[in-house]
Design an enzyme around this catalytic site. Structure first.
Site, PDB file in Angstrom:
ATOM      1  CB  CYS A  22      68.925   5.736  35.310  1.00  0.00           C
ATOM      2  SG  CYS A  22      68.163   5.453  36.922  1.00  0.00           S
ATOM      3  CB  CYS A  23      65.576   9.022  32.758  1.00  0.00           C
ATOM      4  SG  CYS A  23      66.181  10.194  33.989  1.00  0.00           S
ATOM      5  CB  CYS A 111      64.849  10.272  40.452  1.00  0.00           C
ATOM      6  SG  CYS A 111      63.774   9.563  39.190  1.00  0.00           S
ATOM      7  CB  CYS A 114      68.662  12.705  39.291  1.00  0.00           C
ATOM      8  SG  CYS A 114      69.405  11.115  38.884  1.00  0.00           S
ATOM      9  CB  CYS A 139      64.091  12.662  32.321  1.00  0.00           C
ATOM     10  SG  CYS A 139      62.328  12.865  32.044  1.00  0.00           S
TER      11      CYS A 139
END
Length: 148
Positions: A22-23, A111, A114, A139
């Protein structure tokens, strides 16, 4: 890429398979695209932010993670030797604007899903990816910290 990730794995797949994918899509790839047009970049990394990954960061370094063939990207970490206290003293003294989430216990801000506020006496990075092991608190923007 974000739509594909969400469609194929769901909105919160990172709770199951880690935050790296995702990162990578939301942060690392866009930054890589921009940094490819530059000779250097400045970060706010400090050695005391993440004892497991940042204790050895230099003030100036070649960013191996974002350098490309035939081009070295210089990474400046001017706050590397500052403490959190040093940063906040400077912010107050110079009246520097800051994110109001800090006033609500969000010490390390990333984010929304997170990041969470930390409790008094918790380390600032405990509010990031709290469901993962403490050794994996990067990340991907500063992936070189994991190999030092």
């Amino acid at each position: 890429a974000v739509e594909d990730l969400v469609r194929n794995k769901g909105l919160f797949s990172f709770f199951e398979d880690g935050h790296q994918e995702c990162c990578g899509i939301r942060k690392v790839k866009p930054l890589r695209k921009k940094l490819a047009t530059l000779d250097g970049w400045i970060t706010g990394q400090r050695k005391d932010q993440s004892p497991g990954t940042r204790q050895d960061i230099p003030v100036i370094e070649v960013d191996a993670g974002f350098s490309g063939p035939g081009k070295q990207l210089i990474k400046y970490n001017p706050l590397a030797n500052w403490s959190s206290s040093d940063v906040w003293n400077y912010i107050r003294m110079m009246e520097v604007p800051y994110n109001s989430l800090h006033d609500r216990g969000f010490i390390s801000i990333g984010c929304e899903p997170c990041t969470r506020a930390v409790l008094p006496n918790q380390h600032e990075r405990e509010g990031r990816w709290w469901w993962e092991e403490a050794t994996h608190k990067e990340c991907g923007l500063h992936a070189g910290n994991l190999t030092r």
